[in-house]
Motif scaffolding. Structure first.
Motif, PDB file in Angstrom:
ATOM      1  N   PRO A  30       7.532 -25.391  76.762  1.00 30.17           N
ATOM      2  CA  PRO A  30       7.031 -24.254  75.984  1.00 30.17           C
ATOM      3  C   PRO A  30       6.816 -24.642  74.519  1.00 30.17           C
ATOM      4  O   PRO A  30       7.604 -25.390  73.940  1.00 30.17           O
ATOM      5  CB  PRO A  30       8.146 -23.216  76.128  1.00 30.17           C
ATOM      6  CG  PRO A  30       9.364 -24.001  76.478  1.00 30.17           C
ATOM      7  CD  PRO A  30       8.883 -25.168  77.282  1.00 30.17           C
ATOM      8  N   ARG A  77       5.505 -23.498  70.420  1.00 29.37           N
ATOM      9  CA  ARG A  77       5.507 -22.422  69.437  1.00 29.37           C
ATOM     10  C   ARG A  77       4.518 -22.764  68.329  1.00 29.37           C
ATOM     11  O   ARG A  77       4.487 -23.892  67.834  1.00 29.37           O
ATOM     12  CB  ARG A  77       6.913 -22.254  68.856  1.00 29.37           C
ATOM     13  CG  ARG A  77       7.023 -21.120  67.836  1.00 29.37           C
ATOM     14  CD  ARG A  77       8.455 -20.920  67.439  1.00 29.37           C
ATOM     15  NE  ARG A  77       9.067 -22.139  66.914  1.00 29.37           N
ATOM     16  CZ  ARG A  77      10.312 -22.203  66.468  1.00 29.37           C
ATOM     17  NH1 ARG A  77      11.086 -21.146  66.508  1.00 29.37           N
ATOM     18  NH2 ARG A  77      10.787 -23.325  65.999  1.00 29.37           N
ATOM     19  N   GLU A  78       3.685 -21.807  67.942  1.00 28.62           N
ATOM     20  CA  GLU A  78       2.674 -22.042  66.900  1.00 28.62           C
ATOM     21  C   GLU A  78       3.298 -21.932  65.517  1.00 28.62           C
ATOM     22  O   GLU A  78       4.139 -21.062  65.274  1.00 28.62           O
ATOM     23  CB  GLU A  78       1.537 -21.034  67.029  1.00 28.62           C
ATOM     24  CG  GLU A  78       0.400 -21.286  66.058  1.00 28.62           C
ATOM     25  CD  GLU A  78      -0.767 -20.340  66.267  1.00 28.62           C
ATOM     26  OE1 GLU A  78      -1.558 -20.580  67.198  1.00 28.62           O
ATOM     27  OE2 GLU A  78      -0.868 -19.342  65.506  1.00 28.62           O
ATOM     28  N   LYS A  79       2.883 -22.845  64.634  1.00 32.73           N
ATOM     29  CA  LYS A  79       3.366 -22.816  63.269  1.00 32.73           C
ATOM     30  C   LYS A  79       2.176 -22.982  62.321  1.00 32.73           C
ATOM     31  O   LYS A  79       1.152 -23.559  62.679  1.00 32.73           O
ATOM     32  CB  LYS A  79       4.380 -23.932  63.020  1.00 32.73           C
ATOM     33  CG  LYS A  79       5.664 -23.824  63.839  1.00 32.73           C
ATOM     34  CD  LYS A  79       6.750 -24.732  63.304  1.00 32.73           C
ATOM     35  CE  LYS A  79       7.297 -24.229  61.993  1.00 32.73           C
ATOM     36  NZ  LYS A  79       8.434 -25.034  61.488  1.00 32.73           N
ATOM     37  N   HIS A 108       1.259 -26.767  66.859  1.00 31.88           N
ATOM     38  CA  HIS A 108       2.282 -26.309  67.787  1.00 31.88           C
ATOM     39  C   HIS A 108       3.441 -27.301  67.812  1.00 31.88           C
ATOM     40  O   HIS A 108       3.248 -28.504  67.669  1.00 31.88           O
ATOM     41  CB  HIS A 108       1.699 -26.156  69.192  1.00 31.88           C
ATOM     42  CG  HIS A 108       0.601 -25.141  69.269  1.00 31.88           C
ATOM     43  ND1 HIS A 108      -0.700 -25.422  68.884  1.00 31.88           N
ATOM     44  CD2 HIS A 108       0.613 -23.835  69.655  1.00 31.88           C
ATOM     45  CE1 HIS A 108      -1.441 -24.336  69.037  1.00 31.88           C
ATOM     46  NE2 HIS A 108      -0.669 -23.368  69.503  1.00 31.88           N
ATOM     47  N   THR A 153       9.392 -25.717  71.552  1.00 38.03           N
ATOM     48  CA  THR A 153      10.358 -24.635  71.327  1.00 38.03           C
ATOM     49  C   THR A 153      11.766 -25.201  71.199  1.00 38.03           C
ATOM     50  O   THR A 153      12.596 -24.674  70.456  1.00 38.03           O
ATOM     51  CB  THR A 153      10.296 -23.626  72.488  1.00 38.03           C
ATOM     52  OG1 THR A 153       8.960 -23.115  72.581  1.00 38.03           O
ATOM     53  CG2 THR A 153      11.261 -22.467  72.256  1.00 38.03           C
ATOM     54  N   LYS A 156      11.730 -27.915  66.753  1.00 41.60           N
ATOM     55  CA  LYS A 156      10.685 -27.450  65.849  1.00 41.60           C
ATOM     56  C   LYS A 156      10.072 -28.566  65.005  1.00 41.60           C
ATOM     57  O   LYS A 156       9.101 -28.348  64.283  1.00 41.60           O
ATOM     58  CB  LYS A 156      11.223 -26.362  64.923  1.00 41.60           C
ATOM     59  CG  LYS A 156      12.330 -26.836  63.984  1.00 41.60           C
ATOM     60  CD  LYS A 156      12.819 -25.699  63.111  1.00 41.60           C
ATOM     61  CE  LYS A 156      13.919 -26.152  62.158  1.00 41.60           C
ATOM     62  NZ  LYS A 156      14.381 -25.047  61.287  1.00 41.60           N
TER      63      LYS A 156
END
Length: 244
Positions: free
Chosen positions: A34, A36-38, A51, A54, A57
């Motif tokens: 998975p 996560r967009e940053k 990205h 998860t 980071k």
């Protein structure tokens, strides 16, 4: 004897098959992780969207984009476990393609021709003679995105901040990079000229990203030579540097 040879070959083939299956399984797990967009701001006019895992980071994975004024892509490509992978494309703020670079082969398949609108100028540390053949130094990332990290490292010194005699929009500012014949960043300076005085700020060449220290060096008649890259820039209201 022949039966033993056949059995050994079968065992070897089975081991190879298991290794391949295990490798593909690892790749599938990596890609299935998975994300996560940053977002992050590179300069006052450029932001990046990428990205991360998860579970970590700090590990970039998947699509990366750098955007000028939040909408115009100036860099697009993919990360695989925190490493740039495959073909990346780099543009200027108008959307013109500046460079195509393949991180798998470490080769640029396209570099846009230089023209009079470029913010970059090149000075060889050699005297040129008629008939000499010269090539400029090339930076991965093209002539816009590839140089953003040098600009973003600058912060206006306190001596200039709030000084009544210094109008930032009237200050002539240039970035000077010295590239060695070996294709390494050898010197990094920022010149600030307010019309009466040229102040030189020497910057640290030990940049955090190794990629920012590496260039394809300039050549003179096929031989690598030192070259200075001069970048026209301006000081923003926040005391940072940006391209004209």
């Amino acid at each position: 004897m022949r039966k033993n040879i056949i059995m050994n070959k079968a065992a070897t083939l089975l081991k190879k098959s298991i290794a391949i299956i295990a490798f593909l399984a690892i790749l599938q797990v990596c890609h299935a992780q998975p994300l996560r967009e940053k977002t992050n701001r590179l300069t006052d006019s450029v932001s990046e969207v990428y990205h991360v895992l998860t579970t970590n980071k700090y590990v970039k994975h998947g699509l990366y984009q750098a955007l000028f004024q939040h909408f115009q892509p100036i860099a697009t490509g993919m990360y695989e476990n925190d490493k740039k992978a495959g073909i990346w494309r780099f543009y200027d703020p108008t959307g013109k393609l500046m460079q195509t670079y393949d991180y798998s082969t470490r080769l640029a398949s396209f570099e846009a021709p230089e023209d009079t609108t470029s913010n970059l100028r090149y000075l060889l540390d050699r005297e040129l003679r008629p008939g000499d053949k010269v090539t400029k130094p090339i930076k991965t990332g093209g002539r816009y995105f590839g140089y953003l990290n040098y600009l973003r490292l600058f912060n206006l010194p306190e001596a200039y901040q709030g000084h009544p005699e210094v109008e930032l929009n009237e200050v002539k500012t240039t970035v000077e990079l010295l590239i060695s014949p070996g294709g390494r960043l050898a010197d990094y300076k920022v010149h600030i000229n307010n019309g009466a005085q040229d102040n030189v700020i020497k910057m640290n060449t030990n940049l955090p990203d190794e990629e920012d220290r590496v260039f394809t060096p300039a050549t003179l008649n096929g031989e690598p030579v030192a070259c200075r890259i001069i970048i026209r820039a301006y000081i923003t209201e926040n005391g940072h540097l940006d391209f004209y």
